[in-house]
Every structure is written in structure tokens, then in C-alpha cells.
Design a protein around this motif. Structure first.
Motif, mmCIF file in Angstrom:
data_model
loop_
_atom_site.group_PDB
_atom_site.id
_atom_site.type_symbol
_atom_site.label_atom_id
_atom_site.label_comp_id
_atom_site.label_asym_id
_atom_site.label_seq_id
_atom_site.Cartn_x
_atom_site.Cartn_y
_atom_site.Cartn_z
ATOM 1 N N ASP A 135 -10.337 6.028 21.731
ATOM 2 C CA ASP A 135 -11.786 6.216 21.777
ATOM 3 C C ASP A 135 -12.275 7.127 22.904
ATOM 4 O OD1 ASP A 135 -12.248 4.303 19.608
ATOM 5 O OD2 ASP A 135 -11.612 2.797 21.055
ATOM 6 N N TYR A 141 -20.913 5.738 20.064
ATOM 7 C CA TYR A 141 -19.897 5.061 19.239
ATOM 8 C C TYR A 141 -18.643 4.785 20.061
ATOM 9 C CZ TYR A 141 -15.969 4.730 15.990
ATOM 10 O OH TYR A 141 -14.817 4.341 15.350
ATOM 11 N N HIS A 153 -19.267 2.190 22.873
ATOM 12 C CA HIS A 153 -19.391 0.818 22.358
ATOM 13 C C HIS A 153 -18.017 0.223 22.069
ATOM 14 C CE1 HIS A 153 -20.940 -2.613 20.134
ATOM 15 N NE2 HIS A 153 -20.113 -2.304 19.134
ATOM 16 N N ARG A 154 -17.139 1.004 21.472
ATOM 17 C CA ARG A 154 -15.792 0.498 21.170
ATOM 18 C C ARG A 154 -15.016 0.200 22.452
ATOM 19 N NH1 ARG A 154 -13.203 0.700 16.457
ATOM 20 N NH2 ARG A 154 -11.254 1.283 17.511
ATOM 21 N N THR A 191 -16.416 -3.060 24.105
ATOM 22 C CA THR A 191 -16.396 -4.319 23.348
ATOM 23 C C THR A 191 -15.109 -4.557 22.569
ATOM 24 O OG1 THR A 191 -17.445 -3.283 21.413
ATOM 25 C CG2 THR A 191 -18.902 -4.263 23.067
ATOM 26 N N GLY A 192 -14.296 -3.540 22.342
ATOM 27 C CA GLY A 192 -13.193 -3.674 21.405
ATOM 28 C C GLY A 192 -11.812 -3.774 22.009
ATOM 29 N N MET A 193 -11.680 -3.967 23.312
ATOM 30 C CA MET A 193 -10.354 -3.993 23.929
ATOM 31 C C MET A 193 -10.039 -5.332 24.589
ATOM 32 S SD MET A 193 -9.966 -0.171 25.549
ATOM 33 C CE MET A 193 -10.836 -0.622 27.051
ATOM 34 N N SER A 247 -11.754 -4.571 28.271
ATOM 35 C CA SER A 247 -13.125 -4.041 28.235
ATOM 36 C C SER A 247 -13.961 -4.530 29.400
ATOM 37 C CB SER A 247 -13.811 -4.422 26.919
ATOM 38 O OG SER A 247 -13.249 -3.740 25.824
#
Length: 315
Positions: free
Chosen positions: A174, A216, A219-220, A223-225, A229
Motif C-alpha cells: 500500500d 485509500y 486507510h489500508r 487499519t489493515g495490518m 497499524s
């Protein structure tokens, strides 16, 4: 009873050695992205017959690249280290490739910026010949810089993700989206500041596209790790990235709604530039924080081992 683990390595030292980079590198990330975005702005302005955008993009690309080179050399400590990196080209090394990208981009951006001085030259003699030739040479350099701009904008994301720093390394899918979007948005900010409101349509499209990519990707990452994160949501990094999101959204909204207002366009441009600074420094600080706390190395390792054990067949 065994005491609870406190995530310390030998002698209480962190497990992963934090990068020795200082905030010169965070500034280098911003100015390199700004140079790339400005080169794309210049190409768009030239292709759509908008000389104000072309001129602003060319001059900003060269100025930002000069600042980026300064920050990199200053962090290296000795100027000759930069020159030494040009002695070899190592495709597997993001730093080596980045050095060559930076050098090639600098030559192209330099030629295109110098070409802006062509109308100031006398019309006769050798200066007159230069006056006639420079526009074509400048256009070639400008489009050459635009071709290299995506690589310049994103190679630093690969460079960070290639380290052992936990929250940088895990964000490798990302980070290029964040850096590419930030570069586009900052270049658009230059256009919104430099040109009249009715001549900034390419910059407005760049602003919206760049903001969407940056938000985008951010945000990943935030929040996505899983636990990795956390460093991007806490402390100084969290504050910077939150400010970056708000400024990016405000800048994109202003770019869309401020077509008839030079003041709104200028404020949107400033907002996008400030957002790019906040985002780059936030990403930098988040990675440093993850290397300093051993839990961001130990917990993901234990989670990976647990998943592996759960999928392996029983003996």
C-alpha cells in the motif's frame, strides 16, 4: 511461576535496529514526490496549451528536486557518497535504482526548466539560435521527466518497505499508493496556486485522483495490518496522518468546488501541499516508532508461527 514476557531482547535492546535516518529523509520523501507531481503537471499543462501550469510545473519540479537532493546528501553526511552510488547500477537495490532515477529525472527536469528562459534571450546571434532551439529541447526534457515521474514518486515507498522496520515492511502493498497519490496531490496543489481558476482543470483532476489514491492507501495502512497499524494511529505519527487525511479531503473538495474562486483554489492548493508534508512525515515517524518497540517484531512473529502450526497436519 514464569514472569510475563516483556518483549525485550538481550540487555533490553530493541530486537530490530531502528534506521539511522533523521527527518531529512522525511523531507526528502516529500520533495521527491513534489518534483514528480510537478513534472506531470507540466506535461499536462503543455499538452492542453496552458502555459501557466507548464511553467509552474517545470520550475517547481527543478526546485523540489534540488531540495530533495540536498536533504538526501545532508543525511548521507558526505556529498561524495551520493556520487559513489552512481559508480554501479544494482537492480535489486532500491537505493541504487533511486539514485539513477533521481539523476536522470534531474537532467530532464533541468533542461525543461531552463527552456522557460528562452523568451528572455535576444532574437539574434547565438542567443537567438538558443531561443529557437530551447522550446523543443525543453519539451523533450519535460516529457522525459514525466515518464520518469511515477518511478521517482514510488521508489521511496519500495525503499522503506525493503527495510526490516516492521510497520514499513508490512505496508509494502500500500505504500506505493500513498506515495503516488501524495505526489499527484502536491503537484496539483502547485497548479492550483499558480494558475487562474479557469485554467486549472488538469490540476483539479490530478488533485481528485491523487487524493483518492492517498486516502485509500493510508486507510489500508492505518487499519489493515493488525498490530503493525498501531504506530500509524498513535503519538506524533497518528496526529500527522490524521491531519494529512483532513487536509487532503479539504484540498480535494476545494479543487472540485472552487472553480470560480481564485482564493478557494489557492487555499486548496496550500491544503494539498500541507497534507503531503504531514503524510510523508507521519509515515516516516510511524515506521521509526515500530522499530523502537520490540512488541511490533515479537507479536507478528508469534502470530505467524501460530497460523503455521494451525495449518500443518498433525503427526
Amino acid at each position: 511461576m514464569v514472569p510475563p514476557a516483556d518483549f525485550r531482547s538481550y540487555y533490553g535492546r530493541p530486537i530490530v535496529k531502528a534506521p539511522v535516518w533523521h527527518h531529512d529523509i522525511a523531507a526528502y520523501l516529500f520533495t521527491g514526490g513534489l518534483a514528480a507531481g510537478s513534472a506531470l503537471l507540466a506535461a499536462g499543462g503543455d499538452a492542453t496549451a496552458r502555459p501557466a501550469l507548464r511553467r509552474a510545473g517545470r520550475l517547481t519540479a527543478l526546485g523540489a528536486l534540488g531540495a530533495s537532493t540536498y536533504f538526501l546528501i545532508h543525511d548521507l553526511g558526505r556529498p561524495e557518497r551520493f556520487a559513489n552510488m552512481l559508480r554501479v547500477a544494482k537492480p535489486t537495490s532500491p537505493m541504487s535504482m533511486g539514485t539513477w532515477i533521481l539523476t536522470a529525472f534531474g537532467a530532464a527536469a533541468g533542461v525543461s526548466a531552463v527552456a522557460e528562459a528562452a523568451p528572455l534571450l535576444p532574437p539574434r546571434g547565438v542567443p537567438g539560435l538558443a531561443r529557437r532551439v530551447l522550446p523543443s529541447v525543453g519539451a523533450a526534457g519535460q516529457y522525459g521527466a514525466a515518464v520518469l515521474a511515477p518511478a521517482l514518486a514510488t521508489y521511496t515507498a519500495v525503499l522503506l518497505a525493503d527495510t526490516a522496520t516492521p510497520s514499513w515492511h508490512e505496508a509494502y502493498p500500500d505504500l506505493p499508493f500513498v506515495f503516488a497519490g501524495s505526489a499527484l496531490a502536491s503537484g496539483a496543489g502547485v497548479g492550483l496556486l499558480a494558475a487562474p481558476g479557469d485554467r486549472t482543470n488538469p490540476a483539479r483532476r490530478m488533485a481528485v485522483c491523487g487524493a483518492a489514491m492517498e486516502l485509500y492507501g493510508a486507510h489500508r495502512i492505518e487499519t489493515g495490518m493488525g498490530i503493525l497499524s498501531e504506530p500509524y494511529r498513535q503519538g506524533r505519527a497518528g496526529r500527522l496522518l490524521k491531519a494529512g487525511r483532513l487536509l487532503t479531503a479539504a484540498g480535494a473538495a476545494g479543487a472540485l468546488l472552487g472553480r470560480r474562486s481564485r482564493v478557494v483554489s489557492a487555499l486548496s492548493g496550500l491544503s494539498l501541499l500541507a497534507a503531503s508534508v504531514a503524510t510523508r512525515f507521519g509515515i516516516f515517524d510511524g515506521g521509526i516508532a515500530s522499530a523502537q518497540d520490540p512488541k511490533y517484531t515479537v507479536v507478528p512473529q508469534r502470530e505467524r508461527l501460530a497460523r503455521r502450526a494451525a495449518t500443518e497436519p498433525s503427526p
